[in-house]
Design a protein around this motif. Sequence first.
Motif: not given
Length: 169
Positions: A25-29
């Motif tokens: 669920g963490n944002v991929a940058t």
Amino acid sequence: DVEDDYYKHGNSKWANMPIGYFPSGNVATMKNAGCGPTALAAVAHKLSLGYGPSPTNPASVAAYAASNGYITDGGANAGLFTEGAAKMSMYSKPVSDSRELAGNLEMGRPTILTGQSSSSSTPYTSAGHIVVADKMVGNKARVLDPITGRQKYYDINNISRNTNHAWSY
């Protein structure tokens, strides 16, 4: 040669650009997951040399990938390097073995490689990584690593053993 911070996915111009989400669920940058778009941008640049500047940069490829379904679980999926590349006027051919890989590199065909390894004798990471090879010198392939934006030579057999997928352009 395309060796500079421009082909480094942690480049401050786009490092914090979101491209998707990891399974957690963490944002991929771009900084933590942008190797695929950065690799394809480097190939676009390589193919355009001699024909004027490439309009393609890692951020534009990442935006294209994110908006067209080519990011899965935070990173680029195979579709980016096949149908996505074709929509960008770059035609890929799957590479099936080390002999074919070496042959393509001897002809100067840029090749995107995906793989996984914890060994420093390969360009890959233990989590999996995407890089660009573009040349052979002896039994070593020259590889652009989107983490560092630098080129390094690796033994073709070490690369091949740890490669999951490869496409030449």
